[in-house]
Every structure is written in C-alpha cells, then in structure tokens.
Design a protein around this motif. Structure first.
Motif, PDB file in Angstrom:
ATOM      1  N   LEU A 141      -7.558   3.521  -9.245  1.00 13.03           N
ATOM      2  CA  LEU A 141      -8.042   3.066  -7.945  1.00 13.03           C
ATOM      3  C   LEU A 141      -7.314   3.769  -6.798  1.00 13.03           C
ATOM      4  O   LEU A 141      -7.920   4.101  -5.770  1.00 13.03           O
ATOM      5  CB  LEU A 141      -7.881   1.550  -7.828  1.00 13.03           C
ATOM      6  CG  LEU A 141      -8.785   0.716  -8.750  1.00 13.03           C
ATOM      7  CD1 LEU A 141      -8.396  -0.758  -8.686  1.00 13.03           C
ATOM      8  CD2 LEU A 141     -10.254   0.902  -8.391  1.00 13.03           C
ATOM      9  N   ILE A 142      -6.011   3.998  -6.965  1.00 11.41           N
ATOM     10  CA  ILE A 142      -5.250   4.716  -5.929  1.00 11.41           C
ATOM     11  C   ILE A 142      -5.736   6.158  -5.829  1.00 11.41           C
ATOM     12  O   ILE A 142      -5.977   6.683  -4.728  1.00 11.41           O
ATOM     13  CB  ILE A 142      -3.746   4.665  -6.238  1.00 11.41           C
ATOM     14  CG1 ILE A 142      -3.224   3.234  -6.045  1.00 11.41           C
ATOM     15  CG2 ILE A 142      -2.970   5.636  -5.339  1.00 11.41           C
ATOM     16  CD1 ILE A 142      -1.802   3.027  -6.526  1.00 11.41           C
ATOM     17  N   LEU A 143      -5.885   6.825  -6.969  1.00 16.40           N
ATOM     18  CA  LEU A 143      -6.359   8.210  -6.960  1.00 16.40           C
ATOM     19  C   LEU A 143      -7.764   8.303  -6.382  1.00 16.40           C
ATOM     20  O   LEU A 143      -8.060   9.215  -5.586  1.00 16.40           O
ATOM     21  CB  LEU A 143      -6.340   8.773  -8.382  1.00 16.40           C
ATOM     22  CG  LEU A 143      -6.833  10.213  -8.532  1.00 16.40           C
ATOM     23  CD1 LEU A 143      -5.935  11.178  -7.756  1.00 16.40           C
ATOM     24  CD2 LEU A 143      -6.904  10.611 -10.000  1.00 16.40           C
ATOM     25  N   LEU A 190      -3.613   2.045   0.619  1.00 16.63           N
ATOM     26  CA  LEU A 190      -3.695   2.231  -0.831  1.00 16.63           C
ATOM     27  C   LEU A 190      -3.518   0.911  -1.567  1.00 16.63           C
ATOM     28  O   LEU A 190      -4.149   0.683  -2.609  1.00 16.63           O
ATOM     29  CB  LEU A 190      -2.668   3.256  -1.293  1.00 16.63           C
ATOM     30  CG  LEU A 190      -2.925   4.683  -0.784  1.00 16.63           C
ATOM     31  CD1 LEU A 190      -1.789   5.609  -1.211  1.00 16.63           C
ATOM     32  CD2 LEU A 190      -4.260   5.221  -1.293  1.00 16.63           C
ATOM     33  N   MET A 191      -2.671   0.020  -1.033  1.00 15.04           N
ATOM     34  CA  MET A 191      -2.552  -1.310  -1.627  1.00 15.04           C
ATOM     35  C   MET A 191      -3.869  -2.059  -1.529  1.00 15.04           C
ATOM     36  O   MET A 191      -4.295  -2.740  -2.467  1.00 15.04           O
ATOM     37  CB  MET A 191      -1.437  -2.099  -0.947  1.00 15.04           C
ATOM     38  CG  MET A 191      -0.047  -1.703  -1.414  1.00 15.04           C
ATOM     39  SD  MET A 191       1.232  -2.855  -0.872  1.00 15.04           S
ATOM     40  CE  MET A 191       1.243  -2.561   0.896  1.00 15.04           C
ATOM     41  N   ASP A 192      -4.551  -1.930  -0.384  1.00 20.14           N
ATOM     42  CA  ASP A 192      -5.845  -2.591  -0.214  1.00 20.14           C
ATOM     43  C   ASP A 192      -6.867  -2.069  -1.226  1.00 20.14           C
ATOM     44  O   ASP A 192      -7.724  -2.820  -1.704  1.00 20.14           O
ATOM     45  CB  ASP A 192      -6.379  -2.366   1.204  1.00 20.14           C
ATOM     46  CG  ASP A 192      -5.602  -3.138   2.253  1.00 20.14           C
ATOM     47  OD1 ASP A 192      -4.868  -4.079   1.878  1.00 20.14           O
ATOM     48  OD2 ASP A 192      -5.696  -2.789   3.452  1.00 20.14           O
ATOM     49  N   ALA A 193      -6.782  -0.778  -1.544  1.00 20.59           N
ATOM     50  CA  ALA A 193      -7.726  -0.185  -2.494  1.00 20.59           C
ATOM     51  C   ALA A 193      -7.445  -0.624  -3.918  1.00 20.59           C
ATOM     52  O   ALA A 193      -8.366  -0.752  -4.735  1.00 20.59           O
ATOM     53  CB  ALA A 193      -7.666   1.341  -2.404  1.00 20.59           C
ATOM     54  N   THR A 233       5.826  -0.240  -4.247  1.00 21.74           N
ATOM     55  CA  THR A 233       5.124  -0.177  -5.523  1.00 21.74           C
ATOM     56  C   THR A 233       4.170   1.004  -5.539  1.00 21.74           C
ATOM     57  O   THR A 233       3.978   1.655  -6.575  1.00 21.74           O
ATOM     58  CB  THR A 233       4.342  -1.490  -5.767  1.00 21.74           C
ATOM     59  OG1 THR A 233       5.257  -2.584  -5.769  1.00 21.74           O
ATOM     60  CG2 THR A 233       3.600  -1.454  -7.091  1.00 21.74           C
ATOM     61  N   ILE A 234       3.551   1.304  -4.394  1.00 23.09           N
ATOM     62  CA  ILE A 234       2.644   2.447  -4.316  1.00 23.09           C
ATOM     63  C   ILE A 234       3.388   3.740  -4.610  1.00 23.09           C
ATOM     64  O   ILE A 234       2.873   4.629  -5.301  1.00 23.09           O
ATOM     65  CB  ILE A 234       1.977   2.507  -2.926  1.00 23.09           C
ATOM     66  CG1 ILE A 234       1.089   1.274  -2.706  1.00 23.09           C
ATOM     67  CG2 ILE A 234       1.156   3.789  -2.769  1.00 23.09           C
ATOM     68  CD1 ILE A 234      -0.050   1.132  -3.688  1.00 23.09           C
ATOM     69  N   ASP A 235       4.627   3.866  -4.117  1.00 23.73           N
ATOM     70  CA  ASP A 235       5.419   5.068  -4.397  1.00 23.73           C
ATOM     71  C   ASP A 235       5.609   5.256  -5.899  1.00 23.73           C
ATOM     72  O   ASP A 235       5.523   6.375  -6.415  1.00 23.73           O
ATOM     73  CB  ASP A 235       6.791   4.972  -3.721  1.00 23.73           C
ATOM     74  CG  ASP A 235       6.692   4.918  -2.196  1.00 23.73           C
ATOM     75  OD1 ASP A 235       5.612   5.254  -1.675  1.00 23.73           O
ATOM     76  OD2 ASP A 235       7.679   4.553  -1.549  1.00 23.73           O
ATOM     77  N   SER A 236       5.860   4.152  -6.607  1.00 25.92           N
ATOM     78  CA  SER A 236       6.050   4.243  -8.059  1.00 25.92           C
ATOM     79  C   SER A 236       4.767   4.704  -8.744  1.00 25.92           C
ATOM     80  O   SER A 236       4.802   5.529  -9.666  1.00 25.92           O
ATOM     81  CB  SER A 236       6.480   2.881  -8.620  1.00 25.92           C
ATOM     82  OG  SER A 236       7.726   2.493  -8.094  1.00 25.92           O
ATOM     83  N   HIS A 237       3.634   4.194  -8.286  1.00 27.00           N
ATOM     84  CA  HIS A 237       2.361   4.611  -8.879  1.00 27.00           C
ATOM     85  C   HIS A 237       2.086   6.088  -8.603  1.00 27.00           C
ATOM     86  O   HIS A 237       1.581   6.819  -9.475  1.00 27.00           O
ATOM     87  CB  HIS A 237       1.213   3.755  -8.337  1.00 27.00           C
ATOM     88  CG  HIS A 237       1.193   2.359  -8.888  1.00 27.00           C
ATOM     89  ND1 HIS A 237       1.123   2.080 -10.231  1.00 27.00           N
ATOM     90  CD2 HIS A 237       1.218   1.158  -8.266  1.00 27.00           C
ATOM     91  CE1 HIS A 237       1.113   0.770 -10.416  1.00 27.00           C
ATOM     92  NE2 HIS A 237       1.168   0.192  -9.239  1.00 27.00           N
ATOM     93  N   ILE A 238       2.401   6.540  -7.405  1.00 27.06           N
ATOM     94  CA  ILE A 238       2.191   7.955  -7.073  1.00 27.06           C
ATOM     95  C   ILE A 238       3.061   8.844  -7.971  1.00 27.06           C
ATOM     96  O   ILE A 238       2.611   9.891  -8.464  1.00 27.06           O
ATOM     97  CB  ILE A 238       2.509   8.218  -5.589  1.00 27.06           C
ATOM     98  CG1 ILE A 238       1.489   7.506  -4.672  1.00 27.06           C
ATOM     99  CG2 ILE A 238       2.539   9.726  -5.301  1.00 27.06           C
ATOM    100  CD1 ILE A 238       0.094   8.069  -4.718  1.00 27.06           C
ATOM    101  N   LYS A 239       4.304   8.435  -8.203  1.00 23.08           N
ATOM    102  CA  LYS A 239       5.177   9.206  -9.094  1.00 23.08           C
ATOM    103  C   LYS A 239       4.574   9.313 -10.490  1.00 23.08           C
ATOM    104  O   LYS A 239       4.608  10.375 -11.121  1.00 23.08           O
ATOM    105  CB  LYS A 239       6.566   8.559  -9.166  1.00 23.08           C
ATOM    106  CG  LYS A 239       7.396   8.712  -7.898  1.00 23.08           C
ATOM    107  CD  LYS A 239       8.740   8.014  -8.049  1.00 23.08           C
ATOM    108  CE  LYS A 239       9.552   8.116  -6.763  1.00 23.08           C
ATOM    109  NZ  LYS A 239      10.846   7.376  -6.880  1.00 23.08           N
ATOM    110  N   ARG A 240       4.036   8.211 -10.982  1.00 20.96           N
ATOM    111  CA  ARG A 240       3.442   8.224 -12.319  1.00 20.96           C
ATOM    112  C   ARG A 240       2.191   9.087 -12.347  1.00 20.96           C
ATOM    113  O   ARG A 240       1.927   9.798 -13.325  1.00 20.96           O
ATOM    114  CB  ARG A 240       3.138   6.803 -12.774  1.00 20.96           C
ATOM    115  CG  ARG A 240       4.379   5.975 -13.071  1.00 20.96           C
ATOM    116  CD  ARG A 240       3.997   4.663 -13.744  1.00 20.96           C
ATOM    117  NE  ARG A 240       5.182   3.896 -14.065  1.00 20.96           N
ATOM    118  CZ  ARG A 240       5.713   2.949 -13.295  1.00 20.96           C
ATOM    119  NH1 ARG A 240       5.144   2.663 -12.144  1.00 20.96           N
ATOM    120  NH2 ARG A 240       6.798   2.303 -13.656  1.00 20.96           N
ATOM    121  N   LEU A 241       1.381   9.025 -11.282  1.00 26.94           N
ATOM    122  CA  LEU A 241       0.197   9.877 -11.208  1.00 26.94           C
ATOM    123  C   LEU A 241       0.588  11.351 -11.285  1.00 26.94           C
ATOM    124  O   LEU A 241       0.009  12.125 -12.059  1.00 26.94           O
ATOM    125  CB  LEU A 241      -0.568   9.607  -9.909  1.00 26.94           C
ATOM    126  CG  LEU A 241      -1.507   8.404  -9.887  1.00 26.94           C
ATOM    127  CD1 LEU A 241      -1.947   8.098  -8.461  1.00 26.94           C
ATOM    128  CD2 LEU A 241      -2.728   8.682 -10.757  1.00 26.94           C
TER     129      LEU A 241
END
Length: 246
Positions: free
Chosen positions: A178-180, A196-199, A211-219
C-alpha cells in the motif's frame, strides 16, 4: 409464478490462531467472531501443524515464540506442503524473525502490542488477495478490478497483490504494498509520512510516523535483493518520500 431461488448464504471464513498465550487466543477469538469469522485455536506449533494440513482454514495467525515448535519452524514445514495465507505476530525486538518469516513465505506480520482493528483489516486484505489468486482468469479480470500500475521497471497489480521489478517478483506485505502503491501512483510527488500512513492504515489505527521509515527501509532492502542498484524511492529529508520512475 416461477419458484424463488433460495438466498445463498456466504461461507463463513475460518482463521486458525496459534499462540501459547491463552489470553491472546481468547481476545482474538472474541474479536474475530464479532467480525463474522470462525476460529480454531492451538497452543503450540506442533499441535497446529497436523490440523492445518488435514483441515486447512482460510488463514492462520502464528506467534513467533512458542514451545515445542515455534512459528518460524511451523511456517517452514507448512510451506513445503501448503500455500495457506499466514500472518505473524511478533514483538518489536524481533525484526530479524520478521524478515526471515517473510522470506520463508509469510504474507504479513504485525508487531505486539497491536490494534485488533488493524489485524482484522490485514486479514480481510490477505483473504481478498487469496480469493483473487484462486479465481478463474475471467472472474479475476472483472470491470471492478483496479488497473495494474506500470512505472518504468516497476509493475504493480493491486488486484492480485503482485509486484515485479524488471520482471522479477518482489514479495511485499500488505502494508508495504500500500505504501509503494501510494508513491508509484504519483511519481515525483513527495508524500509525507502522514500521507503514507493514511494510505496504509485505516483511520482508527494509530501508529508512530517513524513506522513508515521502517517500512521504507524494508521496501528498499527487498528491491535491492533483486536489483542492487535500485534507487527509485527517494527521501526528501524533513518532507517525506517520492517514487522516481525514470
């Protein structure tokens, strides 16, 4: 008067819960029943494995740390024989286990303590994706299905939750997808962490913006596993992130 066809009652979907914490099993069972799901509960992986293979539910939720057979070992054995959708429950200090679980074929993970509304939202998203994957092509390509998103070397299929980079598949969790997708739909436009949290999260779920930063790192890590030169997700410090499709 022609006979009236009987109404078709939707099949109740079943969620298997595997956790050695009986309080979590009880709480989740009550919440899922309230959402219309049936549940089966198991206190350890070894007990759960036989039941999951002999009488598969629609989705399973595993705790990582359990006696006799932990969630990672359970997933490893299960994946050799089944594509059953699986969500991991993890603690915040179990990031290596999260990464390993996703690499082994888990569909998503949620860190404890977690919002039960978020868990239900993730369950429904994964079940929709699973049903689409099993549907005949003529059903899965209906007019109400979202169109694929093509951005340079990136291809996203929201209907099937599939992502490729240069034709190579990239396995993402629901949140990561969803973030991507939010970034790729408007390439070059900087999206703030709040946007991005809203998405990625429903309105009634609170998460820290880091938390979004962590997801971006994983992406980035996942895309660099298929392309070490991947650099399509840009950071504008203090503002947010954007997708470059060039």
């Amino acid at each position: 008067m022609p006979p009236v066809a009987p109404a078709v009652t939707p099949r109740q979907q079943t969620i298997a819960l595997v956790d050695d914490d009986r309080n979590i099993l009880t709480t989740l069972s009550i919440s899922l029943h309230a959402e219309g799901f049936a549940t089966r509960v198991y206190a350890d992986g070894e007990t759960a494995l036989k039941a999951l293979l002999e009488n598969p539910p629609d989705l399973a939720i595993f705790d990582v740390k359990m006696p006799r057979m932990d969630g990672l070992e359970l997933l490893k054995v299960l994946r050799a024989q089944s594509s059953l959708p699986v969500i991991f429950l993890t603690s915040k200090d179990e990031e290596p286990d999260e990464a390993l679980g996703l690499a082994m074929g888990a569909d998503d993970y949620i860190a404890k303590p977690f919002s039960q509304r978020l868990l239900v939202a993730r369950i429904r998203a994964i079940l929709r994706r699973s049903e689409l994957a099993k549907a005949p092509p003529e059903e899965a390509s209906g007019a109400d299905m979202p169109d694929p998103v093509l951005r340079g070397r990136l291809a996203l299929d929201p209907a099937r939750h599939q992502v490729t980079w240069d034709g190579k598949p990239v396995s993402l969790t629901v949140t990561e997808f969803l973030i991507l997708e939010a970034l790729a739909l408007r390439p070059g436009v900087v999206k703030s962490r709040n946007q991005l949290m809203d998405a990625a999260y429903s309105d009634d779920v609170y998460v820290d913006d880091r938390t979004i930063d962590s997801h971006i790192k994983r992406l980035r890590r996942k895309f660099r596993a298929v392309d070490p030169e991947f650099g399509a997700i840009d950071t504008l410090y203090g503002a947010g992130y954007s997708f470059a499709d060039g």
